[in-house]
Design a protein around this motif. Sequence first.
Motif, PDB file in Angstrom:
ATOM      1  N   ALA A 602      76.807  67.940  81.682  1.00 31.16           N
ATOM      2  CA  ALA A 602      77.156  68.059  83.102  1.00 31.16           C
ATOM      3  C   ALA A 602      77.901  69.363  83.331  1.00 31.16           C
ATOM      4  O   ALA A 602      78.696  69.796  82.488  1.00 31.16           O
ATOM      5  CB  ALA A 602      78.015  66.871  83.540  1.00 31.16           C
ATOM      6  N   TYR A 603      77.682  69.969  84.512  1.00 29.86           N
ATOM      7  CA  TYR A 603      78.272  71.281  84.777  1.00 29.86           C
ATOM      8  C   TYR A 603      79.071  71.329  86.074  1.00 29.86           C
ATOM      9  O   TYR A 603      79.616  72.377  86.421  1.00 29.86           O
ATOM     10  CB  TYR A 603      77.178  72.353  84.779  1.00 29.86           C
ATOM     11  CG  TYR A 603      76.701  72.648  83.381  1.00 29.86           C
ATOM     12  CD1 TYR A 603      77.339  73.594  82.601  1.00 29.86           C
ATOM     13  CD2 TYR A 603      75.645  71.939  82.819  1.00 29.86           C
ATOM     14  CE1 TYR A 603      76.931  73.855  81.306  1.00 29.86           C
ATOM     15  CE2 TYR A 603      75.225  72.189  81.528  1.00 29.86           C
ATOM     16  CZ  TYR A 603      75.874  73.143  80.773  1.00 29.86           C
ATOM     17  OH  TYR A 603      75.477  73.391  79.489  1.00 29.86           O
ATOM     18  N   ASP A 604      79.155  70.225  86.805  1.00 33.30           N
ATOM     19  CA  ASP A 604      80.042  70.232  87.955  1.00 33.30           C
ATOM     20  C   ASP A 604      81.483  70.331  87.454  1.00 33.30           C
ATOM     21  O   ASP A 604      81.848  69.748  86.452  1.00 33.30           O
ATOM     22  CB  ASP A 604      79.850  68.955  88.794  1.00 33.30           C
ATOM     23  CG  ASP A 604      80.075  67.687  87.990  1.00 33.30           C
ATOM     24  OD1 ASP A 604      79.377  67.509  86.964  1.00 33.30           O
ATOM     25  OD2 ASP A 604      80.939  66.885  88.371  1.00 33.30           O
ATOM     26  N   ARG A 605      82.292  71.116  88.143  1.00 37.02           N
ATOM     27  CA  ARG A 605      83.704  71.314  87.785  1.00 37.02           C
ATOM     28  C   ARG A 605      83.835  71.725  86.313  1.00 37.02           C
ATOM     29  O   ARG A 605      84.625  71.162  85.556  1.00 37.02           O
ATOM     30  CB  ARG A 605      84.505  70.045  88.068  1.00 37.02           C
ATOM     31  CG  ARG A 605      84.332  69.503  89.499  1.00 37.02           C
ATOM     32  CD  ARG A 605      84.882  68.094  89.614  1.00 37.02           C
ATOM     33  NE  ARG A 605      84.636  67.497  90.907  1.00 37.02           N
ATOM     34  CZ  ARG A 605      83.512  66.837  91.235  1.00 37.02           C
ATOM     35  NH1 ARG A 605      82.521  66.746  90.364  1.00 37.02           N
ATOM     36  NH2 ARG A 605      83.391  66.286  92.421  1.00 37.02           N
ATOM     37  N   ALA A 606      83.042  72.735  85.942  1.00 37.23           N
ATOM     38  CA  ALA A 606      82.950  73.136  84.534  1.00 37.23           C
ATOM     39  C   ALA A 606      84.302  73.549  83.971  1.00 37.23           C
ATOM     40  O   ALA A 606      84.597  73.303  82.790  1.00 37.23           O
ATOM     41  CB  ALA A 606      81.941  74.269  84.376  1.00 37.23           C
ATOM     42  N   GLY A 607      85.145  74.175  84.789  1.00 35.15           N
ATOM     43  CA  GLY A 607      86.453  74.581  84.294  1.00 35.15           C
ATOM     44  C   GLY A 607      87.300  73.405  83.874  1.00 35.15           C
ATOM     45  O   GLY A 607      88.032  73.467  82.872  1.00 35.15           O
ATOM     46  N   LEU A 608      87.213  72.305  84.620  1.00 35.70           N
ATOM     47  CA  LEU A 608      87.968  71.105  84.272  1.00 35.70           C
ATOM     48  C   LEU A 608      87.359  70.411  83.057  1.00 35.70           C
ATOM     49  O   LEU A 608      88.067  69.775  82.282  1.00 35.70           O
ATOM     50  CB  LEU A 608      88.005  70.141  85.459  1.00 35.70           C
ATOM     51  CG  LEU A 608      88.790  70.619  86.683  1.00 35.70           C
ATOM     52  CD1 LEU A 608      88.621  69.646  87.841  1.00 35.70           C
ATOM     53  CD2 LEU A 608      90.272  70.787  86.346  1.00 35.70           C
ATOM     54  N   ARG A 609      86.065  70.532  82.884  1.00 34.75           N
ATOM     55  CA  ARG A 609      85.410  69.883  81.751  1.00 34.75           C
ATOM     56  C   ARG A 609      85.659  70.632  80.438  1.00 34.75           C
ATOM     57  O   ARG A 609      85.983  70.033  79.417  1.00 34.75           O
ATOM     58  CB  ARG A 609      83.898  69.796  81.988  1.00 34.75           C
ATOM     59  CG  ARG A 609      83.484  68.812  83.062  1.00 34.75           C
ATOM     60  CD  ARG A 609      81.970  68.703  83.112  1.00 34.75           C
ATOM     61  NE  ARG A 609      81.518  67.843  84.202  1.00 34.75           N
ATOM     62  CZ  ARG A 609      81.399  66.530  84.129  1.00 34.75           C
ATOM     63  NH1 ARG A 609      81.712  65.921  83.009  1.00 34.75           N
ATOM     64  NH2 ARG A 609      80.969  65.835  85.159  1.00 34.75           N
ATOM     65  N   PHE A 610      85.494  71.955  80.454  1.00 29.48           N
ATOM     66  CA  PHE A 610      85.453  72.721  79.211  1.00 29.48           C
ATOM     67  C   PHE A 610      86.694  73.569  78.954  1.00 29.48           C
ATOM     68  O   PHE A 610      86.936  73.947  77.803  1.00 29.48           O
ATOM     69  CB  PHE A 610      84.220  73.636  79.205  1.00 29.48           C
ATOM     70  CG  PHE A 610      82.909  72.906  79.303  1.00 29.48           C
ATOM     71  CD1 PHE A 610      82.455  72.129  78.257  1.00 29.48           C
ATOM     72  CD2 PHE A 610      82.142  72.994  80.452  1.00 29.48           C
ATOM     73  CE1 PHE A 610      81.248  71.452  78.344  1.00 29.48           C
ATOM     74  CE2 PHE A 610      80.938  72.332  80.553  1.00 29.48           C
ATOM     75  CZ  PHE A 610      80.478  71.550  79.502  1.00 29.48           C
ATOM     76  N   GLY A 611      87.450  73.911  79.991  1.00 30.92           N
ATOM     77  CA  GLY A 611      88.563  74.818  79.787  1.00 30.92           C
ATOM     78  C   GLY A 611      88.084  76.126  79.189  1.00 30.92           C
ATOM     79  O   GLY A 611      87.153  76.756  79.693  1.00 30.92           O
ATOM     80  N   HIS A 612      88.695  76.554  78.083  1.00 30.24           N
ATOM     81  CA  HIS A 612      88.309  77.798  77.410  1.00 30.24           C
ATOM     82  C   HIS A 612      87.238  77.567  76.348  1.00 30.24           C
ATOM     83  O   HIS A 612      86.896  78.493  75.597  1.00 30.24           O
ATOM     84  CB  HIS A 612      89.530  78.432  76.740  1.00 30.24           C
ATOM     85  CG  HIS A 612      90.591  78.873  77.700  1.00 30.24           C
ATOM     86  ND1 HIS A 612      90.463  79.995  78.484  1.00 30.24           N
ATOM     87  CD2 HIS A 612      91.781  78.321  78.023  1.00 30.24           C
ATOM     88  CE1 HIS A 612      91.541  80.126  79.236  1.00 30.24           C
ATOM     89  NE2 HIS A 612      92.353  79.128  78.979  1.00 30.24           N
TER      90      HIS A 612
END
Length: 775
Positions: A602-612
């Motif tokens: 999933a790629y919605d809100r990618a920053g919240l999912r993956f961080g760095h």
Amino acid sequence: MTTSISAPAAPVTDASALTGKRRIAFASFVDENYLPGFLVLLRSLALSNPDVCEDFLVLHDDLRPASVAAIRALHPRVRFRRVDAGHYDSYVKGDQDNYLVRKAYFILDVFRIRDYDTVITLDTDMVVLGPIGELLAMRHGLGAVPQFFYGDKTRMLNSGLLVIQKEYLTDTFCAKIDAIGRSGTYELDKHDQGILNALLDGDFVDLDPKYNFVKRRLSGDLPVPEDTAVLHFTGRHKPWQGGEAGYGLAQERWAAFELTDAELHAAYLEAGDTLHHDLLVHYGTPHVERTGDVDTARKVALAHIGAGDYQAAVDILERVHLPIDEAWPHEVYGHALMSVSRYDEATAQLLLATAAPNRAATAFARLAQISWVHGDDDRARAHATSGLTVDPTHRASRIWHQRTVGVPAQPAGRPEDQLAHVAFYMDRQGNAGDKLLPESVRLAFGPDTTSRRWHSVHAHRLFDEAALERVNTRKGLVIGGGGLFIPDTMPNGNSAWQWNVPDELLGRIDVPIAVYAVGFNAFDGQSYRAERFRASLRLLVERSSFFGLRNHGSIEKVRAMLPAHLHDKVRFQPCPTTVTRQLVDGWRDPATREDTILLNAAYDRAGLRFGHDYGYFLAQMAKAVKDLGALAEVKCAAHSLDDEKLAFDLRREHGVSLPVIPMYDFDNDEIRDLYARTKLVIGMRGHAGMIPFGCGTPIISLISHPKMAYFLRDIDRPEWGVSVHDRNLADVLVERSRDLLADHDRTVADVHGRQQELWKTTEANAADLRAVLGG
């Protein structure tokens, strides 16, 4: 013997503990003498890495209030921690009476930190000149730049910059530090660095010298190399004290960051296209207050919108005068206003934005959305058509146009025989999991899922007087399923969750209300407009005859927002997709299965999912896909169009190709059939786990959201999940896949057993629902 799963063990409340998301912090020891250097360090970090903003731990023994305020003005996420200065008095030192020598040991307190996975220490005589993203991505060992010696090959680290992983942030490691410090068996004149070198004895991860480029390399006034990321002013003479002869060019690089707060704010806002939300808000807000700059207000408002804080976006734009001929600020203001349900004002702003060709399509799409929210399909279609006229490729305009055309008519039953159903009714080519949900909820109430028995109420449309009247003529109202308790998919100011219902109208619903299998879907790091949401939630619980949430994690979160006397009303109701085999009339388990593994990301809100960690995740998935290929054919199961990014990125970055299955084009029977016929599903979306599980198929969850862990905890199979941040993601994923596939019949039987426990809860709740809503 089957273990009950209706009441799991003590819940875990920390979201990062559930998702495995790495907690990263910077740390420095700061006192009054080194404060000028630290302030320059903070400015240089922000300007050289404008997309980086992690917690910054300020270790100190005593800072004046004015100093604390100066630090807070430069960084939105500082955390002050007082060191245990007396702890180091027992250490053997070269000069016990020199206060600078005494304080040199205080940075060792960093090893007493327990609430972060990675800590990066920076000396206060450093200045950051270039990107340091590589340091944030490190996951193993203790990283440092080897100490710089002329002609000496001795392997020692320079402790000015350390990248410390959690295996060193332990009581055991601290005890070793203490033992060496108290024994004096180290280079006494090297202080903290001497102790670490004695302890590690060369066992550290080498960092490129550019990350701790010591000043001594520049003797003779040499220029600072262009690739230098961190310049370290070692030695007695510090830049804020006048520096040292022979290092003028280095001193100039440091002095470039001696800025006033106003100069810093202006420089940051011009630092690039990718600005971190927290820093943009922290620097942009006072800049707007000081200058009234419209472009900055727009940027700050967009940052607030991206974080789901729509009222803050409204507030910042209300502080400035928007020129009538600048379309973009009007479009952003309109977006913010509609998100807090100030629809008339939003319409006026968006109409102004349609005058500019480069903003018109987006503005028209938002106007279409407002009209659709108010139930005016004709006007919505007209606005969407205008958006497509400006830009025929505009996706949002196309979506809103599609929502208003081609909706097939269904035979309507008698109102007194129907249940009203509030749900998110997914568009064509929308998320496959959300598409299946409304029908799955209805199946839990009987085999007839058509409009003969059900009156649809789209959660995202404004619940007005006409909608209230229609609901009150039915025999009851069902709200669910899905993660409706989330603030940002379709924001509104009436409830601050997905059902756009004002309190006054919610309070006037006079038929029984059943909240069914709803989830609390906030991401790790995401928050609600707390007071509005709490008020709406409390009223909903008070008015409901049945209030069932789809996992115990959601129950925990919701109860925490309610007064104690309402806690018992909140009960467990599994998502109906997890018991699909029990609900679908005539269900037959497949006689044979395809030799496939379906992979979903999933790629919605990618920053919240993956961080760095996205680069790391992708590399691990490439490795996993290659190894999984020895077990079965791996295919990409795309619940939405965006999910295809996994296949694109794997091919582009790692040369790994996957067939893509466009599940967003599937109807409900096709979705269930695909998941029932495969051997294993590895999914990141909640319903890429729950739907196949409900079809009797083994699953492994790629956990990037707490809800994944909630579900696995409820079925007492946490080992069926692996964090996207796991330090051995590929190996763990392949090992668990191999275990589940080794005796596939046994694994399937285990899935059926887990599902049976959820079905028992569903059946027990069904008896209560019949009493509330009738047969």
